[in-house]
Each structure stands twice: as C-alpha cells, then as structure tokens.
Design a protein around this motif. Structure first.
Motif, PDB file in Angstrom:
ATOM      1  N   THR A  76       0.865  -1.109  -0.106  1.00 17.53           N
ATOM      2  CA  THR A  76       0.004  -0.025   0.003  1.00 17.53           C
ATOM      3  C   THR A  76       0.984   1.241  -0.134  1.00 17.53           C
ATOM      4  O   THR A  76       0.482   2.352  -0.814  1.00 17.53           O
ATOM      5  N   GLY A 122       0.881   4.341  -2.651  1.00 16.40           N
ATOM      6  CA  GLY A 122       0.874   5.794  -2.211  1.00 16.40           C
ATOM      7  C   GLY A 122       1.841   6.740  -2.819  1.00 16.40           C
ATOM      8  O   GLY A 122       1.540   7.842  -3.146  1.00 16.40           O
ATOM      9  N   TYR A 123       3.219   5.858  -3.162  1.00 17.20           N
ATOM     10  CA  TYR A 123       4.043   6.728  -3.672  1.00 17.20           C
ATOM     11  C   TYR A 123       3.790   7.207  -5.172  1.00 17.20           C
ATOM     12  O   TYR A 123       4.295   8.005  -5.859  1.00 17.20           O
ATOM     13  N   TYR A 124       2.918   6.292  -5.643  1.00 14.56           N
ATOM     14  CA  TYR A 124       2.422   6.507  -7.112  1.00 14.56           C
ATOM     15  C   TYR A 124       0.944   7.510  -7.134  1.00 14.56           C
ATOM     16  O   TYR A 124       0.445   7.350  -8.089  1.00 14.56           O
ATOM     17  N   GLY A 125       0.763   7.951  -5.991  1.00 15.39           N
ATOM     18  CA  GLY A 125      -0.347   8.930  -5.991  1.00 15.39           C
ATOM     19  C   GLY A 125      -1.759   8.243  -5.888  1.00 15.39           C
ATOM     20  O   GLY A 125      -2.667   8.974  -5.922  1.00 15.39           O
ATOM     21  N   ILE A 126      -1.648   7.067  -5.504  1.00 18.55           N
ATOM     22  CA  ILE A 126      -2.992   6.334  -5.125  1.00 18.55           C
ATOM     23  C   ILE A 126      -3.514   6.582  -3.732  1.00 18.55           C
ATOM     24  O   ILE A 126      -2.733   6.267  -2.751  1.00 18.55           O
ATOM     25  N   PRO A 127      -4.754   7.092  -3.563  1.00 19.18           N
ATOM     26  CA  PRO A 127      -5.208   7.162  -2.213  1.00 19.18           C
ATOM     27  C   PRO A 127      -5.302   5.901  -1.553  1.00 19.18           C
ATOM     28  O   PRO A 127      -5.602   4.792  -2.089  1.00 19.18           O
ATOM     29  N   TYR A 128      -5.226   6.085  -0.112  1.00 24.62           N
ATOM     30  CA  TYR A 128      -4.973   4.752   0.584  1.00 24.62           C
ATOM     31  C   TYR A 128      -5.976   3.787   0.527  1.00 24.62           C
ATOM     32  O   TYR A 128      -6.016   2.763   0.508  1.00 24.62           O
TER      33      TYR A 128
END
Lengths: 306, 256
Positions: free
Chosen positions: A102, A106-112
């Motif tokens: 996860t 997140g580092y790729y900008g995907i919300p949690y």
C-alpha cells in the motif's frame, strides 16, 4: 492510450565512475503489449539498462522513452508507466507485507482506500493475501520475490521490468510465476524480462535481444533466432545398453554419454529420422528423443562465443 | 480529490510516523531519560548552588537550551539513520522509482525529522515541569525557532546520510561535531559570562543563535539579537536545502 513503443532506447551509453563501460550505444524498441527478453551473461549490461529506465542509474548519453515520454523531459510521468522488480530484495524487512504494497501505491499517488483494494487484488493473485499481516522478513525466498512483483504491480503499470525475477527460485515456483506473467502479458501489460535462464525466455517471450559486453549482438523473434541454429543437440535414450564402439561410424556426430544415452549433433538439413535409420542399421533401438537443453541456449552460446 | 504529490508525501510521513512509534524505546525514551538526568544533576544538584542568570533560576535558564539540544539531536538522528538504512537496504529505491519529484521525497524525510524532534521536545518539556516552573514569553518565537532548527538539522542529517558509506560515517558528525557545538552553544551558560575571546569565538557557533532564540521565546532574554538568530537559522536552512536538492538532482550517493 498512445501507440508509442512501450520502451524506446536510442544509443544508450553508460560509463561508470571507475571507467567501466556497461552500455556502449544500445538501441532497442519494444512495442506495447510485447513480452520481451533481454538475455546476456553476468555483467553484460542488462541490469544497467533496466536501472536507467527506472531512474536508479544515471545514463552517460542516449535517450530513453517510456510510452512516448522521455525520461529527460518528464521523468515523473515516464516513471508512472513503469513497474520494476529488481534482482535483489529491496523492501523494509520489518514492515508488514500489506504496508509495503500500500505504501508503494501511495508513492504513485493512489489514495489509501484504493491502494488497499489494489493491494488485496494483487496479493490474492500472487498467493500472499494470507501473509498480509506478517513482517516481510518472515516470508520465504519465493514469497519475497512474489512480494516484489505485487509491489511493482500495485499501481497497474503499463510496462513491467523484471530483472532476473526467477533467480534462485525453485522449479515449481518458477513455473507458477511464468503462468502469472503470461496472464499479465495477455491482459495488456508490456513485459521486459532480463534473464540468463534461456528456457525462461524461450517459454515466455516472443521477442528477444541478446546483450553482451554492453552491445546488443542479436535481436529478433524467438522463432527467427532459433532458425539461425545450425546445430541441434539431441539426447537419445536407447532400449538396450550401448557402448562407445557400437555407435562408431553411424554417419553423424555422436557421443557416448552412458550405457543408455547417446548425444547426437544434427547439422542443418539432417533430421531425427536419418539418425534413427542409421542407429536401426546398427541394431540400436531408441526409446526416447530429448533436447539436450534449451535450444535458445545453443543460439546464445554460439553468439557470445563469436 | 487530493493530488498525487500530496498522497505520496503523506504516505512517506505516515510510514515514518508508524516507525517512530513502533520503535519508541529507541526514538522517544532515550532522550527523555538523558534529559531527566540533566535536569536532576545540572538543574537540581549543581543548579541549586548557582546564582540566578538574567533574573531566572539556573534550572529555568537551562531548560530551553536542553530542549533545543533534544530537538537538534532528534531531528539529525531521524534523517541520518532512516535515510542511511534506506540507502543501505536499497529501500530508497521504492521512492526513487516512483513518480514523486525529488523535492517531495526530501520533504517527506525532513518532515519525519521535524516530527520526531517536536514529539521528543514536547516530552522533554513535560518532564521539565517536574523540576521547575516554565514561563512562556512568546509562543510564536518558540515555535518558529523549534521549527527552523528541526528543519535545519533534518537537512543536515540528510546530507550526512547521502555521503555516508558506513555506520561509522553516520556517527562521526553527531559525536565529534554536533555534540561539542551543542555543549558550547550557550545551553548551560550565558556567553556574557565568558572572557572576551571566547565570547567572540562563540558567535561563530550557529547553535548559539538557535539556543538563544528559543530561550528568548520562553524567558524573553537572549545573548544575541533575535533577528540575527532567525537570519542565521533561515539562511542556513535555505543553504542546506539547496545543497540537498543539488545532491538529489545529481543522484550523489543514491544512483550509480
């Protein structure tokens, strides 16, 4: 989705600080949806090439484009298209499996919230869901390798770069991984695989490039490369025991391996039938015919020994 | 909807926060215990024999300096250790291959340093209440000095970690540079008590300005101008930020 190649590399040169030239002007174009193998012995430049494409190695000169985006012009966008599975384990061994995946999302900008869903999807697919709350250090070697694949896929990359993904993995797991990668490629993900297991490349990939000493020395479809094979090596299992003397003068390059095995090298134009006929005349009955190893391996050895 | 950059930044911060609390016995407990000993020995045993300084008891005088010492050490140790180990274990690759721009990665690590410094600083301040009465002269000055100092030493820790090639390299600076400068930075004394030569020499120690700005926030007294102190903290922070940005851009110590 644009039609640009998944990966376009032009005149790529890498000279390390100590003067070692790892890449000497490599050019490579991999269309989207391709399953591509980069073959080469250790130190050939495979990992350097993957490292440059994924921003872990600084190139000396040349250009790299990922899905039409230059890493020099818009590195963040280019990096967003790529998922990378390195050769060595490079995750926090004290972190939980689920957190590793996860966090990468997140580092790729995907919300949690979405990251958790994607992580569940990919961990289930790779058989790691049951281990999600365990620390990475508790996983077996094969599981750690699958974890790195899960981490690389969590942001749904268009291009997956795999650097020796099955190195040190047992046969059963390797086969399982192959099936997974095949399915992934069929679903549209472009895959670039570096390997020195030639059987792996022959089994999985449609296109192959052979790199040696920092240069691409051969490139094309697996079929066309195999077509260049001038000699095919076969192992013949005999029904009755044979001796070295009994296979002398059969008219082919043959070698006695053990009392029930003969190795035969077929030149272009020679067929198995010719061999079987010749052996039959010597009253030797063949029970089974096997390839001595990967056919691609023979091409590979021929090329790099030039 | 939040921007991908913010999500990436928050992911880094959350990861650091989880780690900080997971290993609380290494991150929070040691500085609190050490500072408690300082309070007992310097504030209690020795301090009771020392005359007032600038109208405050010795204990009241040293508390801001000791908290500042905690902030400096915690901020530095957080970035130097997390970044060095991330580099050593190649975990840093996780952020380097991601689309996060360099400045977001730097902000993530630096925020971790500031968070650790603030948490430890607050804990030490709470413990100091057991030993003395704390006055607050200007809360904004306290916050600004604490923030700039934590920022500055988080960046310094990052630079140390970028160049470090061994465990020794991450302990040399804290032990042989940071600790002497901190002890000689006016935590335990006012530089007005020093002979002229050493007073002048002390003015070249940047930590002196941080300690005095922080102390001004609590007590309203300082050995040096508040504006000069903030100029030193702000100027050094900007300089170190530029250095870190250049090092990241060139991939020094990060990429081959």
């Amino acid at each position: 989705m644009n039609d640009a190649p998944a990966l376009k590399i032009v005149d790529l040169v890498k000279t390390y600080d100590k003067g070692t030239q790892a890449l000497k002007g490599v050019s490579l174009e991999i269309p989207q949806g391709e399953f591509f193998a980069l073959l080469g012995p250790n130190g050939a430049g495979k990992s350097t090439l993957i490292g440059i494409a994924s921003n872990l190695v600084v190139k000396t000169s040349g250009t790299v484009e990922v899905c039409g985006v230059s890493i020099d012009v818009d590195a963040p966008k280019a990096k967003g298209f790529i998922g990378i599975v390195p050769q060595e384990f490079n995750f926090d061994i004290f972190a939980k499996v689920i957190d590793i995946v996860t966090n990468q999302a997140g580092y790729y900008g995907i919300p949690y919230g979405e990251a958790k869903e994607y992580a569940e999807e990919v961990l289930k697919e790779l058989g790691l869901w049951e281990k999600r709350n365990e620390k990475a250090q508790a996983l077996s070697g094969g599981m750690k390798r699958r974890l790195m694949i899960a981490r690389a896929l969590v942001h749904k990359p268009k291009v997956l770069l795999l650097d020796e993904p099955t190195a040190g993995v047992d046969v059963e797991l390797r086969r399982g991984m192959w099936e997974f990668l095949k399915k992934l490629n069929e679903s549209g993900t472009t895959i670039l695989l570096t390997t020195h297991y030639l059987e792996e490349a022959e089994h999985l990939c449609r296109q192959v490039a052979i790199i040696n000493g920092g240069n691409i020395i051969e490139q094309g479809s697996v079929k066309s490369l195999l077509g260049k094979l001038n000699v095919t090596t076969l192992l013949l299992d005999t029904v009755e025991p044979v001796t070295a003397d009994s296979i002398e003068g059969i008219g082919f390059k043959a070698e006695y391996k053990d009392e029930n095995t003969i190795q035969v090298m077929l030149d272009k134009g020679e067929t198995v039938n010719h061999v079987l006929d010749a052996l039959s005349k010597k009253h030797i009955t063949v029970a089974n015919v096997r390839n001595s190893g990967s056919r691609l391996e023979e091409v590979f050895i021929n090329l790099i020994s030039k | 909807m939040r921007s991908p950059i913010l999500i990436g930044y928050w992911t880094m911060v959350r990861k650091d926060l989880v780690r900080l609390f997971r290993i609380w016995s290494q991150t929070f407990l040691p500085p609190v215990v050490t500072m408690s000993l300082y309070f007992v020995i310097f504030g209690g045993f020795i301090g009771s024999q020392v005359a007032e300084i600038s109208g405050f008891s010795y204990m009241q005088f040293i508390v801001p300096g000791l908290v500042m010492m905690t902030l400096i050490t915690s901020a530095y140790m957080q970035t130097v250790s997390t970044f060095y180990f991330a580099k050593w274990l190649h975990v840093i690759d996780e952020v380097l291959v991601s689309p996060m721009p360099d400045w977001v990665v730097i902000a993530g690590y630096v925020t971790g340093g500031i968070m650790r410094a603030f948490i430890v600083g607050i804990l030490v301040l709470i413990v100091s209440l057991l030993f003395t009465h704390i006055v607050i002269f200007n809360a904004f000055v306290i916050f600004a000095a604490a923030f700039l100092t934590s920022l500055l030493f988080s960046l310094a820790g990052l630079i140390n970690a970028i160049y470090a090639k061994s465990m020794d390299a991450i302990s040399i600076v804290p032990n042989f540079v940071l600790t002497p400068l901190t002890y000689l930075g006016g935590i335990f004394y006012s530089i007005d008590l020093l002979p002229p030569f050493f007073r002048t020499l002390s003015l070249f120690n940047p930590i002196l300005y941080m300690v005095n700005a922080f102390r001004y926030g609590f007590l309203g007294v300082s050995d040096v101008s508040l504006w000069v102190s903030f100029a030193v903290m702000g100027g050094l922070s900007i300089a170190l930020l530029i250095v870190v940005m250049i090092l990241f851009k060139r991939g020094v110590g990060l990429k081959t």
